[in-house]
Design a protein around this motif. Sequence first.
Motif, PDB file in Angstrom:
ATOM      1  N   CYS A  50       0.861  -1.141   0.041  1.00 28.50           N
ATOM      2  CA  CYS A  50       0.012  -0.123   0.192  1.00 28.50           C
ATOM      3  C   CYS A  50       0.824   1.348   0.074  1.00 28.50           C
ATOM      4  O   CYS A  50       1.950   1.465   0.956  1.00 28.50           O
ATOM      5  N   PRO A  51       0.605   2.057  -0.971  1.00 24.25           N
ATOM      6  CA  PRO A  51       1.582   3.307  -1.005  1.00 24.25           C
ATOM      7  C   PRO A  51       1.173   4.323  -0.207  1.00 24.25           C
ATOM      8  O   PRO A  51       1.807   5.245   0.114  1.00 24.25           O
ATOM      9  N   GLN A  52       0.040   4.193   0.666  1.00 23.27           N
ATOM     10  CA  GLN A  52      -0.433   5.384   1.642  1.00 23.27           C
ATOM     11  C   GLN A  52       0.246   5.178   2.749  1.00 23.27           C
ATOM     12  O   GLN A  52       0.863   4.101   2.954  1.00 23.27           O
ATOM     13  N   LYS A  53       0.263   6.241   3.558  1.00 20.26           N
ATOM     14  CA  LYS A  53       0.721   6.106   4.885  1.00 20.26           C
ATOM     15  C   LYS A  53      -0.106   5.337   5.792  1.00 20.26           C
ATOM     16  O   LYS A  53       0.327   4.771   6.963  1.00 20.26           O
ATOM     17  N   THR A  54      -1.506   5.396   5.687  1.00 15.63           N
ATOM     18  CA  THR A  54      -2.583   4.656   6.618  1.00 15.63           C
ATOM     19  C   THR A  54      -3.502   3.857   5.624  1.00 15.63           C
ATOM     20  O   THR A  54      -3.543   4.031   4.593  1.00 15.63           O
ATOM     21  N   ALA A  55      -4.116   3.053   5.910  1.00 19.54           N
ATOM     22  CA  ALA A  55      -5.155   2.131   5.743  1.00 19.54           C
ATOM     23  C   ALA A  55      -6.252   1.939   6.661  1.00 19.54           C
ATOM     24  O   ALA A  55      -5.889   1.741   7.954  1.00 19.54           O
ATOM     25  N   THR A  56      -7.405   1.517   6.339  1.00 18.03           N
ATOM     26  CA  THR A  56      -8.681   1.268   7.076  1.00 18.03           C
ATOM     27  C   THR A  56      -9.058  -0.132   6.924  1.00 18.03           C
ATOM     28  O   THR A  56      -9.991  -0.177   5.948  1.00 18.03           O
ATOM     29  N   PRO A  57      -9.121  -1.236   7.521  1.00 14.99           N
ATOM     30  CA  PRO A  57      -9.524  -2.419   7.399  1.00 14.99           C
ATOM     31  C   PRO A  57     -11.095  -2.478   8.109  1.00 14.99           C
ATOM     32  O   PRO A  57     -11.033  -1.735   9.242  1.00 14.99           O
ATOM     33  N   ALA A  58     -11.938  -3.161   7.410  1.00 17.57           N
ATOM     34  CA  ALA A  58     -13.254  -3.182   7.908  1.00 17.57           C
ATOM     35  C   ALA A  58     -13.985  -4.498   7.614  1.00 17.57           C
ATOM     36  O   ALA A  58     -13.374  -4.947   6.622  1.00 17.57           O
ATOM     37  N   THR A  69      -1.225   1.492  10.371  1.00 22.27           N
ATOM     38  CA  THR A  69       0.044   2.456  10.373  1.00 22.27           C
ATOM     39  C   THR A  69       1.190   1.749  10.102  1.00 22.27           C
ATOM     40  O   THR A  69       1.339   0.629  10.220  1.00 22.27           O
ATOM     41  N   PRO A  70       2.089   2.602   9.607  1.00 29.69           N
ATOM     42  CA  PRO A  70       3.440   2.133   9.048  1.00 29.69           C
ATOM     43  C   PRO A  70       4.296   1.332  10.107  1.00 29.69           C
ATOM     44  O   PRO A  70       4.382   1.867  10.977  1.00 29.69           O
ATOM     45  N   ALA A  71       4.686  -0.015   9.667  1.00 28.13           N
ATOM     46  CA  ALA A  71       5.867  -0.536  10.503  1.00 28.13           C
ATOM     47  C   ALA A  71       7.081  -0.386   9.944  1.00 28.13           C
ATOM     48  O   ALA A  71       7.364   0.094   9.002  1.00 28.13           O
ATOM     49  N   ALA A  72       8.182  -0.781  10.852  1.00 26.37           N
ATOM     50  CA  ALA A  72       9.461  -0.667  10.173  1.00 26.37           C
ATOM     51  C   ALA A  72       9.887  -1.454   9.086  1.00 26.37           C
ATOM     52  O   ALA A  72      10.768  -1.030   8.089  1.00 26.37           O
ATOM     53  N   ASP A  73       9.062  -2.412   8.653  1.00 25.23           N
ATOM     54  CA  ASP A  73       9.470  -3.228   7.445  1.00 25.23           C
ATOM     55  C   ASP A  73       8.524  -2.624   6.151  1.00 25.23           C
ATOM     56  O   ASP A  73       8.781  -3.344   5.222  1.00 25.23           O
ATOM     57  N   GLY A  74       7.939  -1.466   6.411  1.00 28.82           N
ATOM     58  CA  GLY A  74       7.211  -0.988   5.309  1.00 28.82           C
ATOM     59  C   GLY A  74       5.827  -1.515   5.047  1.00 28.82           C
ATOM     60  O   GLY A  74       5.290  -0.893   4.227  1.00 28.82           O
ATOM     61  N   THR A  75       5.513  -2.463   6.113  1.00 26.51           N
ATOM     62  CA  THR A  75       3.996  -2.968   5.840  1.00 26.51           C
ATOM     63  C   THR A  75       3.180  -2.074   6.623  1.00 26.51           C
ATOM     64  O   THR A  75       3.792  -1.293   7.566  1.00 26.51           O
ATOM     65  N   LEU A  76       1.763  -2.030   6.592  1.00 24.93           N
ATOM     66  CA  LEU A  76       1.028  -1.136   7.359  1.00 24.93           C
ATOM     67  C   LEU A  76       0.637  -2.186   8.533  1.00 24.93           C
ATOM     68  O   LEU A  76       0.194  -3.575   8.154  1.00 24.93           O
ATOM     69  N   VAL A  77       0.460  -1.841   9.727  1.00 21.97           N
ATOM     70  CA  VAL A  77      -0.114  -2.821  10.736  1.00 21.97           C
ATOM     71  C   VAL A  77      -1.008  -2.162  11.740  1.00 21.97           C
ATOM     72  O   VAL A  77      -0.802  -0.949  11.962  1.00 21.97           O
ATOM     73  N   GLY A  78      -2.029  -2.864  12.273  1.00 21.10           N
ATOM     74  CA  GLY A  78      -2.935  -2.328  13.063  1.00 21.10           C
ATOM     75  C   GLY A  78      -3.485  -3.450  14.028  1.00 21.10           C
ATOM     76  O   GLY A  78      -3.533  -4.751  13.640  1.00 21.10           O
ATOM     77  N   GLU A  79      -4.412  -3.170  14.862  1.00 21.96           N
ATOM     78  CA  GLU A  79      -5.131  -4.187  15.831  1.00 21.96           C
ATOM     79  C   GLU A  79      -6.659  -3.870  15.823  1.00 21.96           C
ATOM     80  O   GLU A  79      -7.115  -2.832  15.594  1.00 21.96           O
ATOM     81  N   SER A  80      -7.534  -4.960  15.867  1.00 23.00           N
ATOM     82  CA  SER A  80      -8.764  -4.872  16.273  1.00 23.00           C
ATOM     83  C   SER A  80      -9.139  -6.123  17.074  1.00 23.00           C
ATOM     84  O   SER A  80      -8.342  -6.874  17.600  1.00 23.00           O
ATOM     85  N   ALA A  96      -9.513  -0.301   2.754  1.00 23.16           N
ATOM     86  CA  ALA A  96      -9.069   0.747   1.957  1.00 23.16           C
ATOM     87  C   ALA A  96      -7.856   1.318   1.940  1.00 23.16           C
ATOM     88  O   ALA A  96      -7.448   1.758   3.046  1.00 23.16           O
ATOM     89  N   CYS A  97      -7.114   1.342   0.856  1.00 24.57           N
ATOM     90  CA  CYS A  97      -5.869   1.965   0.852  1.00 24.57           C
ATOM     91  C   CYS A  97      -5.838   2.981  -0.435  1.00 24.57           C
ATOM     92  O   CYS A  97      -5.486   2.550  -1.485  1.00 24.57           O
ATOM     93  N   GLY A  98      -6.054   4.354  -0.023  1.00 26.84           N
ATOM     94  CA  GLY A  98      -6.262   5.331  -1.043  1.00 26.84           C
ATOM     95  C   GLY A  98      -7.508   5.021  -1.909  1.00 26.84           C
ATOM     96  O   GLY A  98      -8.712   4.773  -1.409  1.00 26.84           O
ATOM     97  N   ALA A  99      -7.343   4.955  -3.151  1.00 20.49           N
ATOM     98  CA  ALA A  99      -8.480   4.469  -4.166  1.00 20.49           C
ATOM     99  C   ALA A  99      -8.537   3.234  -4.249  1.00 20.49           C
ATOM    100  O   ALA A  99      -9.632   2.593  -4.941  1.00 20.49           O
ATOM    101  N   ALA A 100      -7.520   2.368  -3.700  1.00 15.09           N
ATOM    102  CA  ALA A 100      -7.499   1.132  -4.106  1.00 15.09           C
ATOM    103  C   ALA A 100      -8.251   0.291  -2.960  1.00 15.09           C
ATOM    104  O   ALA A 100      -8.460   0.806  -1.862  1.00 15.09           O
ATOM    105  N   SER A 101      -8.541  -1.016  -2.981  1.00 15.31           N
ATOM    106  CA  SER A 101      -9.039  -1.824  -2.088  1.00 15.31           C
ATOM    107  C   SER A 101      -8.871  -3.265  -2.035  1.00 15.31           C
ATOM    108  O   SER A 101      -8.533  -3.744  -3.325  1.00 15.31           O
ATOM    109  N   ARG A 102      -8.496  -3.956  -0.962  1.00 16.78           N
ATOM    110  CA  ARG A 102      -8.155  -5.224  -1.114  1.00 16.78           C
ATOM    111  C   ARG A 102      -8.958  -5.919   0.007  1.00 16.78           C
ATOM    112  O   ARG A 102      -9.636  -5.388   0.919  1.00 16.78           O
TER     113      ARG A 102
END
Length: 176
Positions: A50-58, A69-80, A96-102
């Motif tokens: 994901c080229p963005q600095k944040t992403a929102t999983p739902a 949010t960004p982790a040291a290895d370049g991936t985005l990490v979060g908890e729920s 949701a990662c910017g305009a893209a979605s996975r």
Amino acid sequence: MASLRVTLCAIAALGAVAATPAAYAADGGVSVSPASPRPGGDVVLRMSGCPQKTATPASAAFVADARLTPAADGTLVGESRVRSTLTAGTYDVKVACGAASRTGAVTVVRQGAQPSAPASPVAPVPAGGGGTAHAAVVDARAAGPGTAHTVTGLVLAGVAATAVALRSARRRRDPR
């Protein structure tokens, strides 16, 4: 302070992801760890590419939308947290990662009875002593200070007042 908290959470998430198996989506970009959480359990979400600095999983499986949010290895990490009322099954996770979605998936399993205890202690932990910690807290709250405590307090206050008076009188008598 908030950035320090995010950094510490990301480090903890990296350790948790390394220690537990993860489920990866078909596109290889979204992972959920542990791969099969129980209702009420916490999960770590990771997203790569994901080229963005944040992403929102739902997901309908989560109590609330997470924030990656960004982790040291370049991936985005979060908890729920997985809803405690869920039945076993597979639930979609959309990120949701910017305009893209996975999309990914989380498989919720029910292993035995659901724990009835909250995630963190809300009272003294019954750690030995035959449950005396609980009884001591209940007794102390119910009893409160009684007549003996009041008399002891008055005697100590009288002794303190007498000591102050004697010291003041002694200072007046001793010219320096």
